[in-house]
Enzyme design. Structure first.
Site, PDB file in Angstrom:
ATOM      1  N   CYS A  50     -23.013 -18.997   8.355  1.00  0.00           N
ATOM      2  CA  CYS A  50     -23.286 -17.932   9.092  1.00  0.00           C
ATOM      3  C   CYS A  50     -22.265 -17.257   9.753  1.00  0.00           C
ATOM      4  CB  CYS A  50     -24.458 -18.343   9.879  1.00  0.00           C
ATOM      5  SG  CYS A  50     -23.989 -19.583  11.332  1.00  0.00           S
ATOM      6  N   CYS A 100     -20.266 -19.676  12.056  1.00  0.00           N
ATOM      7  CA  CYS A 100     -19.262 -20.522  11.389  1.00  0.00           C
ATOM      8  C   CYS A 100     -17.860 -19.362  11.141  1.00  0.00           C
ATOM      9  CB  CYS A 100     -19.744 -20.867  10.113  1.00  0.00           C
ATOM     10  SG  CYS A 100     -21.282 -21.760  10.198  1.00  0.00           S
ATOM     11  N   ASP A 146       5.582  12.865  -1.917  1.00  0.00           N
ATOM     12  CA  ASP A 146       4.251  12.851  -1.163  1.00  0.00           C
ATOM     13  C   ASP A 146       3.759  11.667  -0.209  1.00  0.00           C
ATOM     14  OD1 ASP A 146       3.097  15.061  -2.528  1.00  0.00           O
ATOM     15  OD2 ASP A 146       2.899  13.913  -4.485  1.00  0.00           O
ATOM     16  N   ASP A 163       1.248  12.048  -6.049  1.00  0.00           N
ATOM     17  CA  ASP A 163       1.794  10.993  -7.044  1.00  0.00           C
ATOM     18  C   ASP A 163       3.010  10.776  -7.018  1.00  0.00           C
ATOM     19  OD1 ASP A 163       2.515  13.399  -7.978  1.00  0.00           O
ATOM     20  OD2 ASP A 163       2.387  12.743 -10.060  1.00  0.00           O
ATOM     21  N   ASP A 175      -1.636  17.696  -3.755  1.00  0.00           N
ATOM     22  CA  ASP A 175      -0.267  17.739  -4.299  1.00  0.00           C
ATOM     23  C   ASP A 175      -0.587  18.497  -5.540  1.00  0.00           C
ATOM     24  OD1 ASP A 175       2.462  17.993  -4.869  1.00  0.00           O
ATOM     25  OD2 ASP A 175       2.157  16.366  -6.502  1.00  0.00           O
TER      26      ASP A 175
END
Length: 741
Positions: free
Chosen positions: A27, A30, A637, A633, A432
């Site tokens: 649980c 724990c 960027d 990409d 971009d």
């Protein structure tokens, strides 16, 4: 398609990260106990424990903190820890000890059924009650043999000065069993009294059944990891000394030539050096259609070769392969905690002690108030049994595991739970242009020379671009080959950030770049200004070539055109339907940017933006506390991706961009951006649903039990049902298909 995945980001200098599979957690309490134990170990910087994966992610300061000390700390807290693995190695599937151990549940059910049967037939006026000694004989093995795990785990929690679900079950069922034994001996000479052996036996049986069902359901949340791990073949056919021989995958080395026959799965990442075929990369990139591969194209391990024989030169093996990195990213995302989990951790830290206190108050209130201590004990037992924090502990991680898993199958890699959680709030997305909304493969569509010699102009352009991998540079080089232009050797090549290139060709000092660069060099552009304006109006990107050996003199201009990606317009429309404002943030000229923006229906356009200004613009878009995502990409960027609340990188771009992003799209498809937002929203909705029901379940169940309105057996069934329902609700995410499908 280039599906290179960025290497793992560096940790704190000199730090080491370990993954420890943990056994024995039941649980949220724990989880809290294991984390506290690990954080007390000298040298530990961070420790995060996930109940659903049953793993601990621990970062230590340096090599002075051995993994053995981490394992010892976990064991001292009352749990078992296995041999650890470092990031980069494939981690083993988490052990679920309840998956195959169904027989204890069956035995418990068989022993408990005769105890419950009299209650089932009582409405029909039948009295099938068993003698008290037989009831005790049936209940005792369930309580102390099959239920021994609750005592062991509960005792371990007590020794660690804490509590957990097992302690609640052990206390509750022991109270019910003990009361029955007391009544049996007290009234032994006066017939069979009303006993409660069935309550304790059935509660244990139901809790065991709930944990078994929960473990089976949790395994389904890791289906994505298992599917990815199963993609790579165990052997590879390697060509050595002119002979093809099959060797174990671990014996393949960088530079080896691997032969892949039609219908076989590619065992390694590499470059095709012989043959042509179509490759099914759907399980790696989410791309549903086969992708044509020829000599020089990159291929990814795990993809299926459809029709032709391929010879692949190995470029990545083992932990550095694309598939291994994908698995690592998904595992990392599933192991990390979402910010919302902190609330659960705070609650679970005090939950069990509070429940025990409520149980004690219930016992005293009923016992002292009514004098009926039997009923008081049963009500206290119901409080202890129903107040299990299992559902709280599973609510968040199971949803995150299911969400990140299904996203990975659709080509969306989510680095961490924080990115997944934040993405659902995104209201503004910056894009971009080149390589993100367009193909990123521009072509030289026009070259205007001041002296009229177009071929010589293209030759000079190819010379100055010879040291560049920029898409515009490749376009000039390709145009030079097609025009038969001679590219002379260039020296002193250097990039001028955000503006262009500089080089010496022979005795001439040349500059090739943007209008801004020409203005800084005070080059007179008037002679070709009209042509440049006309080209920009058509959406072309214009670069200028100038000779600055003496007084700056314009030599000519180059005009480039790019193709918008087929899915870009639909992707922008889908985002706008989701209530998201789209912004184009590009370094290209305004004419080119506005043309693309108009064609795609983008809400706002920011053009002529330098790389260092993109991060500033992201900050401006955040005005009014709007949550902003950035999609890109390229290297330029990366600052904006890092500055945004959520960075989304295309895997077809650079590794630097993927380092800075929280989400990586395995295909260069802008429609996946909408899918990433959608799966984030659906996952977060599941988290909220799970937490709502987990909190409501306890908020309603505990008072009902305290007021004597819940039988312990019903409480036990409700407790088991709560955990299973939370996991099952999370698993509905696996049906998500995304808009691109």
């Amino acid at each position: 398609m280039n599906t290179t995945i960025a290497a793992d980001p560096p940790l704190v200098p000199d730090s080491i990260a370990w993954t420890l599979p943990i056994e024995g957690m039941t649980c949220a309490s724990c989880v809290s106990r294991v984390e506290k134990a690990l954080r007390k170990v000298p040298g530990v910087l961070t420790a995060e424990v996930n109940l659903a994966t049953e793993k601990a992610q621990v970062t230590v300061a340096d090599c002075q903190t051995p993994v053995e000390s981490l394992i010892a700390a976990v064991e001292k807290a009352g749990f078992l820890a296995h041999a650890a693995t470092e990031p980069g190695a494939q981690t083993a599937e988490p052990a679920h000890p309840h998956d195959n151990t169904w027989w204890p549940i069956a035995v418990a059910a068989v022993l408990s059924f005769p105890l419950v049967l009299p209650m089932l037939v009582m409405p029909w006026g039948l009295d099938w009650s068993l003698p008290g000694w037989i009831q005790m004989a049936l209940a005792t093995p369930v309580q102390f043999w099959l239920g021994a795990r609750f005592y062991r785990a509960g005792w371990a929690a007590l020794r660690a000065g804490s509590g957990n679900m097992d302690l609640l079950v052990a206390l509750g069922t022991s109270a019910g069993y003990g009361l029955s034994v007391y009544l049996l001996f007290k009234h032994a000479d006066h017939g069979t009294p009303h006993l409660y052996f069935e309550a304790s036996a059935v509660v244990i049986t139901l809790v065991m059944l709930g944990k078994w069902l929960e473990a089976r359901a949790k395994r389904q949340t890791t289906a994505a990891i298992r599917a990815l791990n199963a993609l790579r073949p165990e052997t590879a056919r390697v060509r050595r000394g002119g002979q093809d021989q099959e060797v174990p995958i671990k014996q393949v080395r960088l530079g080896d030539l691997v032969v892949v026959r039609p219908g076989e799965r590619l065992p390694v990442d590499g470059v095709v050096v012989e043959g042509a075929s179509e490759v099914d990369e759907s399980l790696v990139t989410g791309e549903s259609l086969p992708v044509a591969k020829h000599v020089g194209d990159k291929v990814t391990g795990g993809a299926v070769n459809a029709e032709g024989l391929l010879v692949v030169k190995t470029s990545a093996i083992g932990a550095e392969s694309t598939l291994a990195r994908i698995v690592r990213m998904v595992e990392s995302a599933q192991a990390k905690k979402a910010p919302i989990q902190r609330l659960v951790d705070q609650v679970s830290a005090v939950f069990v002690p509070v429940v025990i206190a409520i149980g004690l108050v219930t016992l005293l209130a009923w016992g002292l108030g009514t004098g009926n201590w039997e009923n008081a004990i049963l009500n206290a037992v119901a409080v202890l049994v129903i107040a299990c924090p299992c559902a709280l502990g599973l609510a968040t991680p199971t949803a995150i595991m299911a969400g990140t898993g299904v996203a990975a199958r659709h080509g969306i890699l989510i680095k961490d739970a924080q990115a997944l959680e934040i993405a659902h709030k995104v209201r503004v997305i910056g894009f971009d242009k080149t390589g993100t909304l367009t193909e990123g493969k521009p072509q030289l569509v026009q070259a205007e020379a001041v002296d009229g010699d177009r071929t010589a102009l293209i030759g000079l352009g190819a010379s100055i671009q010879s040291g560049s991998e920029h898409p515009l540079a490749r376009a000039v080089q390709n145009a030079a080959q097609q025009a038969g232009a001679t590219a002379a050797a260039a020296s002193q090549l250097r990039a001028i950030a955000g503006r262009g290139m500089a080089a010496k060709v022979g005795e001439r000092d040349l500059r090739l770049g943007s209008t801004r660069l020409m203005e800084e060099l005070q080059v007179d552009l008037s002679i070709l200004a009209a042509q440049a304006d006309a080209l920009r109006a058509q959406g072309r990107t214009v670069s200028w070539l100038a000779d600055v050996t003496g007084p700056p003199a314009l030599l000519g201009l180059f005009a480039f055109g790019d193709t918008i990606k087929a899915s870009a317009k639909a992707a922008i429309a889908q985002l706008q339907q989701q209530g998201i404002r789209t912004v184009l943030v590009t370094g290209d000229n305004r004419g080119s940017a506005e043309l693309v923006g108009r064609q795609l229906g983008i809400d706002e356009i920011r053009a002529d933006v330098l790389p260092e200004d993109k991060a500033r613009i992201v900050g401006e878009l955040r005005a009014g506390n709007a949550t902003v995502a950035m999609v890109g990409d390229g290297i330029n960027d990366a600052p904006a991706l890092a500055a945004a609340d959520v960075g989304i990188a295309m895997s077809t771009g650079t590794d630097v961009a993927m380092h800075a992003a929280g989400i990586t799209l395995m295909r260069g498809d802008p429609a996946l951006v909408s899918d990433a937002i959608d799966i984030s929203r659906k996952t977060y909705a599941k988290i909220r649903q799970n937490l709502f029901w987990a909190f409501v379940y306890n908020a309603v169940g505990v008072p009902l039990a305290a007021f004597g309105l819940l039988n312990p057996m019903i409480a036990g069934a409700a407790m088991a049902l709560s955990s299973v329902s939370v996991v099952t609700n999370a698993l509905t995410l696996r049906r998500w298909k995304g808009h691109t499908r």
